[in-house]
Every structure is written in structure tokens, then in C-alpha cells.
Write an enzyme that holds these catalytic residues in place. Structure first.
Site: not given
Ligand code: NAD
Length: 485
Positions: A176, A250, A284, A384
Site C-alpha cells: 500500500k 521502521e 528518517c 521529528e
Molecule cells: P505516516 O505514518 O503518516 O504514513 C506512512 C504510511 O502509513 C502511509 O502509506 C500512510 O497512508 C500509512 N498509514 C498512516 N497511518 C496508518 C494507520 N493507522 N494504519 C495503517 N496505515 C497507516 O508517515 P509519512 O508522513 O508518510 O512518512 C514520514 C515518516 O516516515 C517519518 O516519521 C519518517 O521518519 C518515517 N520513515 C522512516 C523510515 C525508516 O526506515 N525508519 C524510512 C522512511 C520514512
């Protein structure tokens, strides 16, 4: 403008079950660059159903590992041929500077495919162990149907870190993507179809949070692999906890770069442009807390201010650009609200601040910003921000620097900058993060990557990352027949 009216479910393009659409808007021009169907809960149900059927049929899950490696090799070759197109697409849909797209967003997934092929080839699928009571067979089996949920900031990177090991392990998978970045997922879908992965094994269904949560809750999904925010990770982990479903996470970071007094400042500044500000700060692993000793504090602040002031902000498609726009207006507003918060908290803006960068009047840009006089307890040092905003925090001595680096809810990455590699290694051993670098930051796909504390659960890459997609089974073989001579 790329327009799709079908979803990639189980290897074929099918009509979506609802009329909802996602419009992809360029963060640079604010114009629509693509339209795709928005996946609904019913589409996720369809994708999980075909994944389940394909998994249970054994067409992929029981195939020889060498057959799966051969199919993934075809995918890797097709991917290699389309990397330029994929990099440009990611830059167009989410605004990553093209040099970063070409250096990391796209070659990295291809490297992951190759690295995981090696891990799968070397994996002991069935080993005979000398047990306490005689020989015992220890077998690896695919974990089942995997739901992979990925963010927009490094969309192919975070997809492939799950898809490659899942495929090679023999899982069926429903990916997704984020609603901000469905276009690169659709290009990947075309390559998967061309590679001849059997029907049912891969679906890619873009959608928002509710659709993601539906996938997490789905009783026919055996494992969730998630990359995204810590807040969403907590929700997902609690659902998986209730269901006793395997999950790997992650999550976010607020990593520290420790500058020791003997560091070569010019080389360090060059290194921090990438370690702290890659992907316009939307990474991240970005080391957004810069730790400088009180002795060299003013010098470090001045050098960092000069470095950030000189970085080129603008059109992400321009190879000279170092900082592009934020992914969405909401992200631009978020970063600006943190810049205002830092000023309220008493930190000093030494470069940047709120408002559009000079010469730019549209797009979701922010001014790269450096704060000095920051205390590690301030919210701008703890939360963050996910944009080009750095804070410079003073420390007394090395022990204090390590304590400040560790005084964070997160534990994802970090670096130390020093002329003394041994001292750097000592510090690397004491900072509680999943990855670390001395005078540079890099990820190596042969080695585990992931977070301590609120930065995650589990590791991606290497044999450790592969293990998340496998179940282990112990089989006691038949006793030796009494008739055998
Ligand atoms: P987000 O958590 O808002 O969304 C990430 C994904 O999860 C999206 O596809 C979103 O639609 C989905 N999602 C959101 N809430 C959900 C839920 N309750 N149940 C199921 N799916 C859900 O994050 P974002 O703003 O898209 O991405 C940025 C974040 O990702 C930052 O915090 C960043 O640090 C983190 N990140 C971490 C890594 C790593 O490897 N540790 C890598 C890249 C990004």
C-alpha cells in the site's frame, strides 16, 4: 500527466471497486501530474484474497528458491533498464532533488534486489541439526501473506526493502503506497507483470490511512511490514499485538551528528549536507541535531550557517538543486510551524526562518534553517520536523555529547566527525542507534538497518531483514528402520 483507471491486483490491471481518485500534485509547480484510482477497503479485500489463494496454492510459496531467484533476477534487470525514468518520476511526484533520486531513491532498490538474491541463494532452507535426541531438520518457510505499508519520502526504497525479501522468501504481498506517491508504484507494477511473477503474488494498492489500517486488520494477512511515522507505528503495533500478527516497524528519527574538536570542519560541513539534509531534510535518518563542543560552538554555528546559506534551493528537476520543495502544503506548514516554535522556545535563527526562499513564488518550499542556542530539551530538538531544519546543541565533553545524543525518544542513526577513527569507534559503540557512521553516513544493504527505542521494531536488510519473512519449522525425521542394514 499520467492517468490510470485501473489497479494492479494480483498481477493484472483491474477495475477498482470505487470511483475515488487520487490526484498527484507536483510540489514544485502545484499542478496535477497524475491521476490514479484510490484503493478502497473492498480493493484491499480483493488483493488479500488473491494473495491468499496464490500463497495457499504453492505456485510461489512452494517453488524452488532458485526459481524465485530467477524471477527476481528478471525483475532486477527490468528495473535496471528503467532507473532513469523511475528517478524522474519520483522527483516529479514528491519533489526529491533529482541528484538524490538518481543517487539513492532508485539505484538503492535495485541494489536491494541484488543483495537479497544473494542472501536467498546462501540461505540454509533445510538443515539437519545434530539434536539432543538425534538428527532434527530445521526448515525455513515463507511467513505467508504480507501487507507492506510505505511512506512517500523514499517510496521505492521502502517498498523494495519489503518486496524483495518477501518475494524471495516465497510470500505473497499486498503493497500500500502513500497517496502522495502512487505513480512510482504503478511503474513498478508494470515491471513485476513483465518479470513473470505468478498471478496473485503481488498487488499494489495506493490509498490513505483507513485503507492501510484495513490491510493491517485483515485476518488473512500474516505479517505487516511498515515504514512511516512513530505515531502510526504505535497504532499498527497495537492492532498486530491484539491479533498476534507478526510486525516489523521502521519509524521516525531525530538523529545526532557529534562534532569532536579535532574534526576537519570543512570536510564535516560537506558531509553534513548529505547526512543531515538529504532529500530536503525529509529523511528518517537525517542527523538534524548537530552537537558541537562549547569550545568550538561559535565556529561550528558560523560554518554551518555559511554551508546551509550557500545550498541551492529550487526546481527539484535541476541537477544543481540541493534542497527541493516539501512534499505537500501540509508538510510545508508543519515545517514552518516548527520554525515559529523554535523562536518561541528561545532558540536563535542563524540562517533561514519562515517565508518563501528568495526568488521562489510557488511550490511548497521552505527556507533551510539553522537554529543556534538550542537546548536538547526543546521541542525542536526532540520532535521529528522532517524538513531542512537543523539545531546546534552545545556539549561540555565527550561523555556529555554521548548523553545528549542518547537523550532522545528515537534511536535510528547518527554520526561522529573526528580526525581520530578510534575515538570515533568508541563513540559509535556508546550511542544507542541502529546504524552509525564515522565521518560519513551510509547504509549497507548487507547489514541490518532499523531503530532502537521509538524508531522501530526489527531490522531490514541482510540475513536479519530476510528472517522477518520466514517462519522456522523443526521436523523430527523418521527413526532408522529396524530392517535397514
Ligand atoms: P505516516 O505514518 O503518516 O504514513 C506512512 C504510511 O502509513 C502511509 O502509506 C500512510 O497512508 C500509512 N498509514 C498512516 N497511518 C496508518 C494507520 N493507522 N494504519 C495503517 N496505515 C497507516 O508517515 P509519512 O508522513 O508518510 O512518512 C514520514 C515518516 O516516515 C517519518 O516519521 C519518517 O521518519 C518515517 N520513515 C522512516 C523510515 C525508516 O526506515 N525508519 C524510512 C522512511 C520514512
Amino acid at each position: 500527466m499520467r492517468a490510470y483507471d485501473q489497479l494492479f491486483i494480483g498481477g493484472t490491471w483491474v477495475k477498482p471497486k470505487s470511483d475515488a481518485k487520487i490526484e498527484v500534485v507536483s510540489p514544485h509547480t502545484e499542478e496535477i501530474v497524475g491521476v490514479v484510482p484510490e484503493g478502497s477497503a473492498a480493493d484491499i479485500d480483493a488483493a488479500v484474497a488473491v494473495a491468499r489463494r496464490s500463497f495457499d496454492s504453492g505456485i510461489w510459496s512452494l517453488a524452488q528458491p532458485s526459481e524465485r531467484i530467477a524471477a527476481v533476477k528478471r525483475l532486477a534487470d527490468l528495473y535496471a533498464a528503467r532507473m532513469g525514468e523511475m528517478a524522474a518520476l519520483i522527483t516529479e511526484e514528491m519533489g526529491s532533488p533529482i541528484t538524490f533520486s538518481q543517487l539513492a531513491q532508485v539505484p538503492a532498490p535495485w541494489m536491494m534486489l541484488n543483495q537479497f538474491m544473494k542472501v536467498a541463494a546462501e540461505h540454509p532452507w533445510e538443515e539437519i541439526r545434530a539434536g539432543v535426541l538425534g538428527p532434527v531438520i530445521v526448515r525455513s518457510e515463507p511467513v505467508g501473506v504480507v501487507g507492506a505499508i510505505v511512506p512517500w519520502n523514499v517510496p521505492q526504497f521502502t517498498t523494495m526493502s519489503k518486496l524483495a525479501p518477501a518475494l524471495l522468501a516465497g510470500c505473497s504481498i499486498v503493497v500500500k503506497p502513500s497517496p502522495e506517491t502512487p505513480l512510482d508504484g504503478n511503474l513498478l507494477a508494470k515491471l513485476i507483470a513483465e518479470a513473470g511473477i505468478p498471478d496473485g503474488v503481488v498487488s499494489i494498492v495506493p490509498g490513505g490511512r483507513e485503507v492501510g489500517e484495513h490491510l493491517v486488520r485483515h485476518p488473512e494477512v500474516d505479517k505487516i511490514a511498515f515504514t512511516g511515522s512513530t505515531a502510526a507505528g504505535r497504532t499498527i503495533a497495537s492492532i498486530c499485538g491484539q491479533q498476534l500478527k507478526a510486525v516489523s516497524l521502521e519509524l521516525g528519527g531525530k538523529s545526532a551528528a557529534i562534532l569532536l574538536d579535532d574534526a576537519d570542519l570543512a570536510a564535516t560541513m560537506q558531509g553534513l549536507k548529505s547526512a543531515s539534509l538529504l532529500n530536503s531534510g525529509q529523511g528518517c535518518i537525517c542527523q538534524t541535531r548537530i552537537l558541537a563542543s562549547r569550545r568550538r560552538y561559535a565556529e561550528v554555528v558560523d560554518a554551518l550557517a555559511a554551508t546551509v546559506r550557500a545550498m541551492k534551493v529550487g526546481d527539484p528537476a535541476d541537477p544543481a538543486t540541493e534542497i527541493g520543495p516539501m512534499v505537500a502544503r501540509r508538510q510545508q506548514e508543519r515545517v514552518e510551524s516548527y520554525i515559529a516554535l523554535g523562536q518561541q522556545e528561545g532558540a536563535r535563527v542563524v540562517v533561514g526562518g519562515n517565508g518563501m526562499p528568495d526568488g521562489i513564488d510557488r511550490g511548497w518550499y521552505v527556507r533551510p534553517t539553522v537554529f543556534a542556542d538550542v537546548d536538547n530539551s526543546m521541542r525542536i530538538a526532540q520532535e521529528e520536523i522532517f524538513g531542512p531544519v537543523l539545531v546546534v546543541i552545545p556539549y561540555e565533553d565527550e561523555a556529555d555529547a554521548i548523553a545528549i545524543a542518547n537523550a532522545s525518544e528515537y534511536g535510528l542513526a547518527g554520526t561522529v566527525w573526528t580526525a581520530d577513527a578510534d575515538r570515533g569507534m568508541e563513540i559509535a559503540r556508546r550511542v544507542r542507534t541502529g546504524t552509525y557512521g564515522i565521518n560519513r553516513y551510509m547504509m549497507d544493504f548487507a547489514a541490518p538497518f532499523g531503530g532502537y527505542k521509538s524508531s522501530g521494531l526489527g531490522r531490514e536488510f541482510g540475513p536479519e531483514g530476510f528472517a522477518h519473512y520466514l517462519e522456522k519449522k523443526s521436523i523430527v525425521p523418521a527413526p532408522p528402520s529396524p530392517n535397514r542394514r
